[in-house]
Scaffold this motif. Structure first.
Motif, PDB file in Angstrom:
ATOM      1  N   GLU A 166      37.139  49.880  46.194  1.00  0.00           N
ATOM      2  CA  GLU A 166      37.006  49.271  44.863  1.00  0.00           C
ATOM      3  C   GLU A 166      38.004  49.887  43.892  1.00  0.00           C
ATOM      4  N   GLY A 167      38.583  49.029  43.069  1.00  0.00           N
ATOM      5  CA  GLY A 167      39.547  49.505  42.085  1.00  0.00           C
ATOM      6  C   GLY A 167      40.983  49.371  42.544  1.00  0.00           C
ATOM      7  N   GLU A 168      41.180  49.326  43.858  1.00  0.00           N
ATOM      8  CA  GLU A 168      42.542  49.160  44.377  1.00  0.00           C
ATOM      9  C   GLU A 168      42.957  47.691  44.274  1.00  0.00           C
ATOM     10  N   ASN A 169      44.266  47.489  44.419  1.00  0.00           N
ATOM     11  CA  ASN A 169      44.793  46.131  44.440  1.00  0.00           C
ATOM     12  C   ASN A 169      44.896  45.632  45.869  1.00  0.00           C
ATOM     13  N   ALA A 170      44.736  44.314  46.035  1.00  0.00           N
ATOM     14  CA  ALA A 170      44.860  43.690  47.351  1.00  0.00           C
ATOM     15  C   ALA A 170      45.951  42.630  47.286  1.00  0.00           C
ATOM     16  N   THR A 171      46.862  42.681  48.244  1.00  0.00           N
ATOM     17  CA  THR A 171      47.943  41.689  48.307  1.00  0.00           C
ATOM     18  C   THR A 171      47.893  40.964  49.643  1.00  0.00           C
ATOM     19  N   MET A 172      47.909  39.648  49.576  1.00  0.00           N
ATOM     20  CA  MET A 172      47.919  38.811  50.771  1.00  0.00           C
ATOM     21  C   MET A 172      49.136  37.897  50.713  1.00  0.00           C
ATOM     22  N   ASN A 173      49.743  37.689  51.874  1.00  0.00           N
ATOM     23  CA  ASN A 173      50.960  36.901  51.935  1.00  0.00           C
ATOM     24  C   ASN A 173      50.760  35.655  52.796  1.00  0.00           C
ATOM     25  N   CYS A 174      51.480  34.612  52.422  1.00  0.00           N
ATOM     26  CA  CYS A 174      51.359  33.329  53.115  1.00  0.00           C
ATOM     27  C   CYS A 174      52.744  32.765  53.341  1.00  0.00           C
ATOM     28  N   SER A 175      53.027  32.363  54.561  1.00  0.00           N
ATOM     29  CA  SER A 175      54.294  31.673  54.837  1.00  0.00           C
ATOM     30  C   SER A 175      53.978  30.298  55.384  1.00  0.00           C
ATOM     31  N   TYR A 176      54.823  29.335  55.047  1.00  0.00           N
ATOM     32  CA  TYR A 176      54.579  27.969  55.488  1.00  0.00           C
ATOM     33  C   TYR A 176      55.875  27.358  55.985  1.00  0.00           C
ATOM     34  N   LYS A 177      55.790  26.132  56.527  1.00  0.00           N
ATOM     35  CA  LYS A 177      56.949  25.599  57.239  1.00  0.00           C
ATOM     36  C   LYS A 177      57.539  24.338  56.636  1.00  0.00           C
ATOM     37  N   THR A 178      56.759  23.585  55.884  1.00  0.00           N
ATOM     38  CA  THR A 178      57.240  22.295  55.401  1.00  0.00           C
ATOM     39  C   THR A 178      57.460  22.336  53.894  1.00  0.00           C
ATOM     40  N   SER A 179      58.081  21.286  53.362  1.00  0.00           N
ATOM     41  CA  SER A 179      58.210  21.183  51.910  1.00  0.00           C
ATOM     42  C   SER A 179      56.839  20.867  51.311  1.00  0.00           C
ATOM     43  N   ILE A 180      56.607  21.336  50.080  1.00  0.00           N
ATOM     44  CA  ILE A 180      55.285  21.202  49.482  1.00  0.00           C
ATOM     45  C   ILE A 180      55.366  20.660  48.066  1.00  0.00           C
ATOM     46  N   ASN A 181      54.253  20.090  47.638  1.00  0.00           N
ATOM     47  CA  ASN A 181      54.080  19.677  46.255  1.00  0.00           C
ATOM     48  C   ASN A 181      53.473  20.831  45.458  1.00  0.00           C
ATOM     49  N   ASN A 182      52.527  21.508  46.074  1.00  0.00           N
ATOM     50  CA  ASN A 182      51.938  22.687  45.461  1.00  0.00           C
ATOM     51  C   ASN A 182      51.317  23.543  46.554  1.00  0.00           C
ATOM     52  N   LEU A 183      50.926  24.758  46.195  1.00  0.00           N
ATOM     53  CA  LEU A 183      50.253  25.657  47.123  1.00  0.00           C
ATOM     54  C   LEU A 183      48.999  26.172  46.421  1.00  0.00           C
ATOM     55  N   GLN A 184      47.916  26.228  47.160  1.00  0.00           N
ATOM     56  CA  GLN A 184      46.630  26.611  46.579  1.00  0.00           C
ATOM     57  C   GLN A 184      46.058  27.788  47.352  1.00  0.00           C
ATOM     58  N   LEU A 241      49.283  36.406  47.054  1.00  0.00           N
ATOM     59  CA  LEU A 241      48.131  36.482  46.160  1.00  0.00           C
ATOM     60  C   LEU A 241      47.820  37.950  45.938  1.00  0.00           C
ATOM     61  N   LEU A 242      47.814  38.361  44.694  1.00  0.00           N
ATOM     62  CA  LEU A 242      47.461  39.726  44.326  1.00  0.00           C
ATOM     63  C   LEU A 242      46.139  39.703  43.571  1.00  0.00           C
ATOM     64  N   ILE A 243      45.197  40.492  44.047  1.00  0.00           N
ATOM     65  CA  ILE A 243      43.934  40.692  43.334  1.00  0.00           C
ATOM     66  C   ILE A 243      43.961  42.104  42.785  1.00  0.00           C
ATOM     67  N   THR A 244      43.923  42.237  41.477  1.00  0.00           N
ATOM     68  CA  THR A 244      43.976  43.564  40.876  1.00  0.00           C
ATOM     69  C   THR A 244      42.565  44.104  40.638  1.00  0.00           C
ATOM     70  N   ALA A 245      42.483  45.434  40.625  1.00  0.00           N
ATOM     71  CA  ALA A 245      41.212  46.109  40.324  1.00  0.00           C
ATOM     72  C   ALA A 245      40.064  45.486  41.111  1.00  0.00           C
ATOM     73  N   SER A 246      40.184  45.511  42.426  1.00  0.00           N
ATOM     74  CA  SER A 246      39.231  44.793  43.277  1.00  0.00           C
ATOM     75  C   SER A 246      37.804  45.320  43.121  1.00  0.00           C
TER      76      SER A 246
END
Lengths: 113, 109
Positions: free
Chosen positions: B15-33, B74-79
């Motif tokens: 608790e209190g630490e930051n969490a970072t998650m990464n996502c890679s994709y392959k096609t062109s996009i309109n948006n990312l959620q 995606l970064l979650i701060t102060a988890s």
């Protein structure tokens, strides 16, 4: 945004039988989708449910196994046919509204015994 | 359908630490959620970033998007312990939403 009611929330089915899952949206959505989530895995798109016509299936999914209906803009069903233990998963429906984006049903947890 | 890849697959922090998650994709996009799912329950939409945006914030969440590298983070701060869940990126090409493989985040009190 739209609210989706999905039924049943869970079921236990015998091998070789079928299960039909229903999704009712409280407003019209342009597109509806069905996903499968195998245990511990991510969501995999099964198909896009098209209103009044045959669904569009993703690679690896076929109509005979996963027949889908969408008679109008607010309702869709997914049937999982000829069940085997490998079909044990969570199945989720989703609707897409041009203004509010995607919304999801709460899922159906299927166990095949 | 081709899923995006997420890393790490699992992440454990205090608790209190930051969490970072990464996502890679392959096609062109309109948006990312980004979505959260608590222990096999329903999906919760967290944040949407459009293809012409580079960074977006929402509360303790910070999302970046690099379309040239086809990646997002995606970064979650102060988890908090309540952040324990699975997190999924999903790419929207206007026809459908395709989910990444997911990151299981465990936050210890």
């Amino acid at each position: 945004s739209a609210v989706i009611s999905q039924k049943p929330s869970r079921d236990i089915c015998q091998r070789g039988t079928s299960l039909t899952i229903q999704c009712q949206v409280d407003s019209q959505v342009t597109m509806m989708f069905w996903y499968r989530q195998q245990p511990g895995q991510s969501l995999t798109l099964i198909a896009t449910a098209n209103q009044g016509s045959e669904a569009t299936y993703e690679s690896g999914f076929v109509i005979d196994k996963f027949p889908i209906s969408r008679p109008n803009l607010t309702f869709s069903t997914l049937t999982v046919s000829n069940l085997s233990p490998e079909d044990s998963s969570i199945y989720l429906c989703s609707g897409r509204d041009p203004l509010y984006g995607y919304t999801f049903g709460s899922g159906t947890r299927l166990t095949v015994v | 359908s081709q899923q995006g890849e997420e890393d790490p697959q699992a992440l454990s922090i205090q608790e209190g630490e930051n969490a970072t998650m990464n996502c890679s994709y392959k096609t062109s996009i309109n948006n990312l959620q980004w979505y959260r799912q608590n222990s096999g329950r329903g999906l919760v939409h967290l944040i949407l970033i459009r293809s012409n945006e580079r960074e977006k914030h929402s509360g303790r969440l910070r999302v970046t998007l690099d379309t040239s590298k086809k990646s997002s983070s995606l970064l979650i701060t102060a988890s908090r312990a309540a952040d324990t869940a699975s997190y999924f990126c999903a790419t929207d090409d206007t026809d459908k939403l395709i989910f990444g493989t997911g990151t299981r985040l465990q936050v210890f009190p």
